[in-house]
Structure formats: C-alpha cells, structure tokens
Design a protein around this motif. Structure first.
Motif, PDB file in Angstrom:
ATOM      1  N   THR A 471       0.796  -1.231   0.000  1.00  0.00           N
ATOM      2  CA  THR A 471       0.000   0.000   0.000  1.00  0.00           C
ATOM      3  C   THR A 471       0.828   1.281   0.000  1.00  0.00           C
ATOM      4  OG1 THR A 471      -0.184   0.101   2.419  1.00  0.00           O
ATOM      5  CG2 THR A 471      -1.852  -1.191   1.235  1.00  0.00           C
ATOM      6  N   ALA A 472       2.136   1.173  -0.121  1.00  0.00           N
ATOM      7  CA  ALA A 472       2.984   2.372  -0.149  1.00  0.00           C
ATOM      8  C   ALA A 472       4.008   2.240  -1.264  1.00  0.00           C
ATOM      9  CB  ALA A 472       3.686   2.572   1.189  1.00  0.00           C
ATOM     10  N   PHE A 473       4.044   3.230  -2.159  1.00  0.00           N
ATOM     11  CA  PHE A 473       5.106   3.263  -3.159  1.00  0.00           C
ATOM     12  C   PHE A 473       6.408   3.747  -2.538  1.00  0.00           C
ATOM     13  CE2 PHE A 473       1.562   3.609  -6.341  1.00  0.00           C
ATOM     14  CZ  PHE A 473       1.844   2.418  -6.987  1.00  0.00           C
ATOM     15  N   VAL A 474       6.298   4.736  -1.664  1.00  0.00           N
ATOM     16  CA  VAL A 474       7.479   5.248  -0.958  1.00  0.00           C
ATOM     17  C   VAL A 474       7.392   4.742   0.475  1.00  0.00           C
ATOM     18  CG1 VAL A 474       8.801   7.282  -0.301  1.00  0.00           C
ATOM     19  CG2 VAL A 474       7.488   7.283  -2.435  1.00  0.00           C
ATOM     20  N   GLY A 475       8.237   3.792   0.809  1.00  0.00           N
ATOM     21  CA  GLY A 475       8.151   3.097   2.078  1.00  0.00           C
ATOM     22  C   GLY A 475       7.825   1.633   1.833  1.00  0.00           C
ATOM     23  N   ARG A 476       7.344   0.959   2.864  1.00  0.00           N
ATOM     24  CA  ARG A 476       7.024  -0.463   2.766  1.00  0.00           C
ATOM     25  C   ARG A 476       5.878  -0.748   3.728  1.00  0.00           C
ATOM     26  NH1 ARG A 476      10.611  -4.948   1.123  1.00  0.00           N
ATOM     27  NH2 ARG A 476      12.185  -3.316   0.836  1.00  0.00           N
TER      28      ARG A 476
END
Length: 492
Positions: A471-476
């Motif tokens: 659910t996050a493109f930037v991050g995990r």
C-alpha cells in the motif's frame, strides 16, 4: 525482503512433488493406494501442471497440509512469549495449527474446483489426508515449524536497486503529495454540497434481522480471534456493511459481479448483479486480536480521463475494512483500491494518532482525510465514491437530508469473497479463479507500471488478490500486516 528464501522454498516443494509423481496420469494413479504425503504431493503437482495454484496464502514448507498468512507469522511468534523456545500454551498451539489448516483448506477448495474433471481428484480425499497428517503435529515440533511459517513481502528489492530508489522515490513522493492536495479537499466539503453536486447510484446490502445475533455469542479461539459460523459471519457482514454511493457516470461506474466466460478469458463485470464481497480478518491492536470485516466492490473499468491516462485500465475495485472492538463497536476503518493504492484511515474518536517513523521523512504514512469519526458513523457509513477514478470523496453517516437528492438506489447481493477464487464459468465448463497464480487479475495492468517500477511494487495499478496489497510506493507497508494499526494508533 527475502525473495531468495521464498524461491528456494518453492523450488523444494515443486521438485519434491514432481520427483514422486513424474509420469503419473489420472488413468494410472490410484490415490487411495498412496500414503497421505505422496497423495498431497501428487495433487500439488497436478495443480501446478494445470496452473491453478491459489496465491491466497503461502505454503508452509515441509507441511503440505498448512498455509500461512501474515497473521500466522505473528501468532507463531506469540506461542513463545517468554522466549524459552517452547510453546507456552497448548491451546494456542492448537489454534494456530487450525488457523493454518483453514487457510490451506480454503486454497485447496478453489484449486481442486478449478481442475478439469479429468484430473480425477476429489476435494474430500485430499481433505481427509490433510486432516490425518494434521493429527501428527504436537507442540514439541514448534522449533521445526516456526521458521517454515513465513510469508514473503510484496516488494521487489531488485527493482528498487535497479531503479535507483533513493533518488526516484522523491518524484513519487511529490506526486503523491499533489494527489492528496487535489483529492482530500472533498472531505472538508459540506454534505449538502456533495449530495447536490450531481446524480448518484447507491448500493445497499439487505439488513440483517434485528436481534438475530450478538457478538458475545461468537466463538473465540485461544488467541481471542473470532471464529464465527458461516451464518454468523454473514450476519456480521450485513450489520457493518457500508452504503456505497457512486457518482453516476458511464457504465464503467456501476458496481457488479466479476464473471469469466471460460478458462483463460478476460474477466468482465456483470453490472446487472451488483455484488458486495466480504471476508473476516484480524489485526493485533492494543494488546488484543481484533476482528475485521472487509468489503470489496468491483467496477468494469477505470475509464480514461484523457488520451494518455496512465491510471486507466480494465476493471477497478474498492476495498473497505472496519476493525471492531471486543464489544463489536467500530474502532477504525481503512480503505484501498484493488491495486493497493490510495490507503486512507478513518479512526473513531476512541483512538488517538501517535507519531510514526514515516511521519518524519518522505515515506507514506497513515493519512486521515476526515479526521476522527464517531463510532456510530463507522457502524454503517455512507461511502461517497467519484465516477471514473472511483476515489473515495467522503465518509458520512446515513442520516442526511436527501429527500430532494438525485439518488438511484439498488440492493446489492452480499457474497463471501472466497467465491472469487472459483467463479462459475459462463460457458458451463467448470470454475476458474479471478486471479492468476501470482495473485493478479489478468488484463488489469496499467501504464503507470512503466513509470513506478523503481518503487519495487510488482505491476503497480493492477488488481490483486487479498494478501498481496502493498500500500505504499514510498516506504514499505501491506494492507494485511498483523500489527498495522499499532503502528499509528492507540486507544484513548
């Protein structure tokens, strides 16, 4: 991320199955004469050969009668709370084994249903064998089982390395910040302006009968996780179901039921049968396992808003999840699209947002566009959904002045989400899954994948199966992380 471990595990399972079953055909195989271990190996080989594997849960290597999800991983660790390497409570051991056996059972039910009739494999035969092997597991095998209870994450680190993620993450971050500024404004608009901003289609599930069930009567396992019967779960789904109110646009903005004409065919949505799918999940929050009711609706497509719309594509879906307290009152809701995108949180006023590491850098964090909502609103909310993009515009209570509003109301059918794993083919030639072996809906890829691949999310924008929503493109971050809510909230 542990891709190598996962690949080696999968290879071991495949080689073990094929080495024991090579050259066997339905005409020459006598399943009843096989040991249970050989029988399951043969079934797995046939499932693999027919490309009908379910990605709904991860295999537990060495235990072909079990599968695991992210909750299983945390539960396995909780068995040894004092850290002495032994199971603290035998009843929790039993609960974990039954949870993983249930995941395997559900996956095999779809896999075997989707096999051609000529395979000669019956679900009952496989189920009897799996249950017989289950009986041999004892708590003293904990140290052997623990490392096998493993679920790989849905980020591809090699793509992040190749795509220079530390640098390319910044354009993705600024793009997401722009999207929030453009789309979160609708949550601050007045209800009156929203309802009179155009025509709407409203989808509501049939209400449960008053007094038909009480949450205190629902069975719980040794971890405190709810284990309702099928009827109780359906009643729960009816009781907490939101109203889906979609701005009227084209036929692509109508809610429907996924259908398949034949195996290998592109899925379509029958908008003559509005359907809301539901499932039960759990999250570990504030020291206890909390039940979650998850809903999803499907649209025929996200139609293009311009000739070069990289977000447009075949099929679209919206997922809404409500997390309940012990007494059944909603604690928090959150939502994503079927691609895992646009994750938003809607906490009740009984929770408090806490500082998370992501709040202090460019990683995506828990967005609360509507602030805190009364628990009574989350008990049966109205979800306002835009046309074309199917973005969530607002979450409100049902009591609003709507007498002069342009709303076309329909009753939606409520169905278990498990059915998406074995849809009846319109050709009448059996069943097939909406999802492929990797958990994606074929044909739903978006052009954005050519831009966002450095973020490490496989096929960004494509619709995917439960358990595979990064659910996050930037991050995990994953939608089904066992302690997701603990990361951002505490109880007041």
């Amino acid at each position: 991320m542990t891709i190598p471990r996962f690949l080696f595990a999968a290879l071991a399972v495949s080689l073990g199955a094929l080495s024991g079953c090579a050259g066997l055909t339905p005409d020459t195989v006598n399943l009843e004469a096989m040991s249970c271990e050989d029988r399951l190996s043969y079934v797995d080989a046939v499932v693999d050969d027919n490309a009908v594997q379910s990605a709904s849960a991860s295999p537990v290597v060495g235990y072909p009668f079990l599968r695991a999800n992210r909750n299983s991983v945390l539960m396995a660790r909780q068995l040894d709370a004092d850290g002495d390497g032994k199971v603290d409570r035998a009843d929790q051991w039993d609960a974990l084994i039954l949870q993983m056996r249930g995941l395997d059972r559900a996956a095999r039910q779809s896999e075997i249903a989707n096999l051609p009739a000529s395979s000669g494999i019956s679900y009952e035969t496989v189920e009897n064998c799996a249950n017989a092997m289950l009986a041999s597991l004892t708590p003293d095998q904990y140290q052997t089982l623990l490392p096998a209870v493993f679920v790989p994450d849905d980020y591809l680190d090699f793509q992040r390395i190749a795509g220079l993620y530390p640098l390319t993450a910044f354009p993705a971050y600024f793009g997401y910040e722009g999207w929030k500024q453009e789309n979160f404004a609708s949550f601050a608009a007045s209800d009156n302006n929203l309802i009179h901003s155009g025509a709407w289609r409203e989808y509501t599930v049939a209400s449960s009968e008053p007094g038909r069930f009480d949450v205190v009567d629902i069975d719980q396992d040794a971890f405190g996780q709810w284990r309702p019967s099928e009827d109780e779960l359906e009643n729960l789904a009816q009781a907490y179901a939101p109203v889906f109110r979609v701005r009227a646009g084209s036929d692509s903005d109508k809610v429907g039921r996924p259908t398949l004409l034949a195996r290998g065919a592109l899925a379509t949505i029958d908008t003559n049968i509005p359907t809301v799918y539901y499932r039960l999940s759990h999250t570990y929050f504030a020291g206890h396992w909390r039940p979650q009711i998850v809903y999803e609706i499907w649209f025929p497509e996200r139609s293009p808003s311009s000739p070069f719309d990289i977000l447009a594509g075949h099929l679209d879906a919206l997922i809404w999840r409500v997390t309940l307290d012990d007494d059944g009152s909603p604690l928090i809701a959150d939502t994503i699209h079927g691609c895992g995108c646009y994750h938003m949180f809607f906490p009740s006023d009984g929770l408090q947002r806490i500082s998370a590491p992501e709040d202090h850098d460019i990683r995506e964090t828990a967005e609360m566009p509507a602030g805190y909502l009364a628990s009574s609103i989350l008990n049966g909310p109205v979800l306002w959904i835009d046309k074309t993009s199917h973005y969530l515009l607002d979450v409100t209570g049902a009591a609003m002045g709507q007498s002069d509003a342009d709303i076309a109301r329909q009753t939606a059918v409520l169905r278990p989400a498990q059915e998406l794993g074995h849809l009846l083919l319109l050709s009448g030639q059996g069943t097939a899954s909406l999802f492929d072996e990797d958990g994606f809906v074929p044909g739903t890829e978006r052009l954005e994948r050519f831009i966002l691949w450095p973020m490490g999310v496989d096929k960004p924008g494509a619709m995917r199966q439960w358990g595979h929503h990064a659910t996050a493109f930037v991050g995990r971050r994953h939608f089904d992380e066992a302690k997701l809510m603990d990361r951002y909230f505490i109880k007041r």
